[in-house]
Each structure stands twice: as structure tokens, then as C-alpha cells.
Motif scaffolding. Structure first.
Motif, PDB file in Angstrom:
ATOM      1  N   LEU A 234      46.170  42.456  30.983  1.00 18.54           N
ATOM      2  CA  LEU A 234      46.163  42.168  29.547  1.00 18.54           C
ATOM      3  C   LEU A 234      45.041  42.920  28.843  1.00 18.54           C
ATOM      4  CD1 LEU A 234      47.151  40.668  27.075  1.00 18.54           C
ATOM      5  CD2 LEU A 234      45.774  38.706  27.757  1.00 18.54           C
ATOM      6  N   VAL A 235      43.847  42.903  29.435  1.00 18.40           N
ATOM      7  CA  VAL A 235      42.715  43.605  28.825  1.00 18.40           C
ATOM      8  C   VAL A 235      42.940  45.117  28.861  1.00 18.40           C
ATOM      9  CG1 VAL A 235      40.240  44.073  29.019  1.00 18.40           C
ATOM     10  CG2 VAL A 235      41.084  41.729  29.246  1.00 18.40           C
ATOM     11  N   ASP A 236      43.500  45.626  29.943  1.00 19.93           N
ATOM     12  CA  ASP A 236      43.812  47.063  30.004  1.00 19.93           C
ATOM     13  C   ASP A 236      44.722  47.471  28.854  1.00 19.93           C
ATOM     14  OD1 ASP A 236      42.296  47.635  32.223  1.00 19.93           O
ATOM     15  OD2 ASP A 236      43.950  47.421  33.655  1.00 19.93           O
ATOM     16  N   ARG A 237      45.751  46.675  28.607  1.00 18.28           N
ATOM     17  CA  ARG A 237      46.682  47.009  27.526  1.00 18.28           C
ATOM     18  C   ARG A 237      46.016  46.826  26.160  1.00 18.28           C
ATOM     19  NH1 ARG A 237      50.481  45.085  31.464  1.00 18.28           N
ATOM     20  NH2 ARG A 237      50.227  42.906  30.836  1.00 18.28           N
ATOM     21  N   ALA A 238      45.166  45.809  26.040  1.00 15.54           N
ATOM     22  CA  ALA A 238      44.444  45.598  24.777  1.00 15.54           C
ATOM     23  C   ALA A 238      43.559  46.794  24.462  1.00 15.54           C
ATOM     24  CB  ALA A 238      43.609  44.323  24.857  1.00 15.54           C
ATOM     25  N   GLU A 239      42.923  47.347  25.483  1.00 18.67           N
ATOM     26  CA  GLU A 239      42.019  48.483  25.278  1.00 18.67           C
ATOM     27  C   GLU A 239      42.769  49.772  24.944  1.00 18.67           C
ATOM     28  OE1 GLU A 239      38.189  47.057  27.949  1.00 18.67           O
ATOM     29  OE2 GLU A 239      39.699  48.377  28.870  1.00 18.67           O
ATOM     30  N   LYS A 240      44.066  49.787  25.202  1.00 19.46           N
ATOM     31  CA  LYS A 240      44.869  50.933  24.763  1.00 19.46           C
ATOM     32  C   LYS A 240      45.169  50.833  23.272  1.00 19.46           C
ATOM     33  CE  LYS A 240      47.142  52.121  29.143  1.00 19.46           C
ATOM     34  NZ  LYS A 240      46.272  51.343  30.022  1.00 19.46           N
TER      35      LYS A 240
END
Length: 407
Positions: A234-240
Motif C-alpha cells: 500500500l505504501v509503495d503504491r502511495a509513494e507512486k
């Protein structure tokens, strides 16, 4: 390189953890009575229950918007390494309010914050779930749209304020009278919950990116969900979607009782540490009380930590339960002002990243004195002693943690 989970501090011995968590129950008058920043919240019957976490001064959400269209500028815009001197602005939107009304309220609050010498604002707003085991996360009538959020962020940036976007799970459907709250949700299907949460967050991440917000808080006080491996994706996608700082705000009880394992760049604390002292306790004693709590986790400086929420009722007995906004005891302005002074000293002495005071309700006029018959005792806007303490804090010579936060 894989992002480290922050902060990974040493786990305390079981006996110490037990004492830390159990102490408020053993000594009585424990802080179980509030919503934001609570351990196990429940309704308190000796005061009127507010309809939202902050406790509106008016209780109606119909405060007239200021006609002032000019936006003042902060004394000095925040730069990396400087302290964040801010306020939590809690916004339960009303879709019947025009965009013009929303913009006028944003300007009103921007000018008030500049008058406090703040350099930052965090916009907290509600999202919703069903029961404790629900797997669905949604917006609601009180959730501002991403477009309206973007508009007020633009106004705050016009004032030179650092902005944080902070979705906060509303607890009204969780049967808090039975001990349920956002910190003990137990979705029956965690994959579904995280998928639903990501779907809800994505438009707000895009709005935050579009308006160049400094921080997006990916979760707040979700004790039971911390450490779940699904946060990584979730955080990986948020940082995109969002190139600013992705943060997590932990509740104070979980912070002191063990490591907070979340794959984020920054950690905040919703800090409502009870200090068992009399109402006339000096500021030094309050500082010692905070230090004793913080030392249970780590001694020394805490440059990677922000006090994401701090507040207290302007009333007798509030030091024992600082986050209790339901109860309405006799007003004591000095209690609130001294607490703010003490917290500010702790932030400076521990070289923390800053503090955000809880809170101001978006539909209120912060220039009005609180009506103590209906307002939450936690309200500080319009209380001259508390405002004086905040201004003294925000104009102090504390330079901030600096950009080297390896300590």
C-alpha cells in the motif's frame, strides 16, 4: 534499496510493557474517555457528547464564514530541518456548503494560524467503515471531496503554510460504548480491507500531490493493523502517487509499549500522556511527567518523531486524562496553558520535529471565545492564555531537529 520500517526501537521487557499498559487501569481515572488519542474510548455521561472529535464551539457547524478575502503570510516558511509549529484542523464537510463558503473558511483559518505564528497545518477529515469486522472503507457525506480538499490546500499554501493531509477513521459506527474504536478493528478479510482502503485513499493522494502537500498520513491510531505486511504494498503504491513524506500517526499507548513497525518515512504520535498531578502543578513537573512516559520507549533526543496531536481540556483534573473532551468540569484556563508550555518544552528539549495542537473545527470561527456550555474543553482558539502559550512556543528560538536525524 528497500525502505526501512521506522522507527525500529528496542522492544521493552515484558514486565515493563505490562506496567506501562496496565498502569492507567490500576491507578484509576484512566484516559479511556476520548475519541482521537484514546485507549478504549467510551461515552462519558457527565457532559454532552459532541457530534465530532474536536467538539465544535457552536455545535451546529453553521458558523458564518469570514468576509475577509485576503490571506496573510507566515513569518517564515517551513524548510526541511525546521520545527513544524502547527494545528490540526478537523473538517467534517457539508456538501450543502458552497465552494465559496469553504474557501472563505479556509482563509479565515489561514489568517488565524498566521496570527499564532504557525508555519504548518494538518487537515484531518473523516472516512467511514461499518462494524469492527468490516472489510469496506468509504467516504461519506462528511468526507470532503478531493477537489474541495485541493482548494483549501491551495489557500493554505498561499499563506505559506506547510500542509499535511490526514484521513481519520470515524468511529460512530463502531459501537464505542462497547469498547470498540479505530485502534481495535478486526477486518474479517484483510486483503479486502487493504484493497478498499487503497481505493479510498488514491484520489486524496493525487490531490495532495497536485497541491504539493508536504506530508500524507497513511493511517492514524490503527493499533490492531500495525505491522501487517500488506502495508508495504500500500505504501509503495502511495509513494507512486505522492512524492512527499508518507507518515503514520501512532496512538500514545502503542508507541510507549513496543516498536511501531510501519513502512513509512516518518512517525507521529497522538500524545495524550496522563500525568497524575494536581491542577496547580508547575510546568517543570508536567515536563517531567512527559519525559517519564517517553523514556519508557527511548531516552535522549527524538528528531524523527512529531507530536501529531497534543491537547488538553481547559478544566480541573485534566492532567489525569488530557484527551478527554467529553467531560465538562469547572473551567481552568491555566491548566491548558501550562500544558501547552510544557509540551513545547518537551518538543524542544527532545529535539522533536514539531507539534500540532488538537484542534480547531473547520466550521468554527477561531476568533470567537468558546461557549463553555456547549464547546469541548479541548478548544483552545479564543482562550487568551492558551493562545499566548502557543504564540510563545511558535516564536521560540528552537531551530528544529535539523536535517541530520541519525541520532
Amino acid at each position: 534499496m528497500k525502505r526501512a520500517r521506522l522507527p525500529m526501537l528496542a522492544v521493552l521487557p515484558v514486565t515493563v510493557v505490562s506496567l506501562v499498559v496496565a498502569a492507567p487501569f490500576v491507578i484509576g481515572d484512566h484516559p479511556l474517555q476520548w475519541s482521537s488519542g484514546s485507549l478504549m474510548p467510551h461515552l462519558v455521561l457527565d457532559g454532552s457528547e459532541p457530534t465530532h472529535p474536536a467538539g465544535s464551539k457552536s455545535g451546529t457547524g453553521t458558523a458564518a464564514a469570514s468576509e475577509n478575502t485576503e490571506v496573510a503570510k507566515v513569518d517564515k516558511e517551513w524548510k526541511k530541518g525546521m520545527p513544524q509549529w502547527g494545528v490540526q484542523l478537523y473538517w467534517e464537510d457539508n456538501p450543502e456548503h458552497s465552494l465559496e463558503y469553504v474557501e472563505k473558511q479556509a482563509r479565515l483559518h489561514a489568517n488565524y494560524l498566521v496570527g499564532l505564528h504557525a508555519n504548518a497545518v494538518s487537515v484531518s477529515f473523516p472516512f467511514f467503515t461499518g462494524t469492527k469486522s468490516s472489510t469496506k472503507v468509504t467516504g461519506g457525506a462528511k468526507t470532503p471531496t478531493p477537489e474541495r480538499l485541493a482548494r483549501i490546500l491551495a489557500i493554505f499554501h498561499e499563506a505559506g503554510l506547510r500542509t499535511t493531509v490526514r484521513p481519520l477513521m470515524d468511529e460512530t459506527s463502531l459501537d464505542i460504548a462497547d469498547g470498540n474504536w479505530r485502534g481495535n478493528i478486526a477486518p474479517s478479510d484483510r486483503d479486502a480491507w487493504f484493497a478498499s482502503y487503497e481505493k479510498f485513499l488514491t484520489p486524496y493522494l493525487k490531490a495532495a500531490q497536485g497541491e504539493k502537500a508536504a506530508t500524507f498520513v497513511i493511517g492514524t491510531e490503527l493499533n490492531s493493523m500495525e505491522g501487517d505486511k500488506r502495508w508495504d504494498a500500500l505504501v509503495d503504491r502511495a509513494e507512486k502517487e505522492f512524492t512527499g513524506e508518507v507518515a503514520y500517526d501512532a496512538n500514545w499507548d502503542n508507541y510507549v509499549s513496543g516498536p511501531i513497525s510501519m513502512p513509512v518515512s516518518h512517525l507521529g504520535i497522538d500524545a495524550y500522556f496522563p500525568v497524575k498531578v494536581d491542577d496547580d502543578a508547575p510546568v517543570d513537573t508536567l515536563v517531567d511527567g512527559w519525559d517519564k512516559w517517553l523514556d519508557k520507549k527511548a531516552t535522549g533526543t527524538l528528531p524523527k518523531i512529531t507530536v501529531a496531536e497534543a491537547g488538553i481540556g481547559a478544566m480541573n483534573g485534566a492532567y489525569h486524562s488530557p484527551g478527554n473532551f467529553y467531560t465538562k468540569r469547572a473551567v481552568n484556563l491555566r491548566v491548558q496553558a501550562n500544558w501547552y508550555t510544557a509540551v513545547c518544552r518537551v518538543v524542544q528539549e527532545r529535539k522533536m520535529s514539531g507539534v500540532y495542537w488538537w484542534s480547531i473545527y473547520f466550521d468554527d470561527d477561531p476568533n470567537d471565545k468558546p461557549d463553555d456550555k456547549v464547546a469541548s474543553r479541548l478548544d483552545f482558539a479564543g482562550r487568551s492564555l492558551s493562545e499566548k502559550a502557543i504564540k510563545s512556543c511558535f516564536t521560540s528560538d528552537y531551530a528544529g531537529p535539523g536535517t541530520d536525524t541519525a541520532s
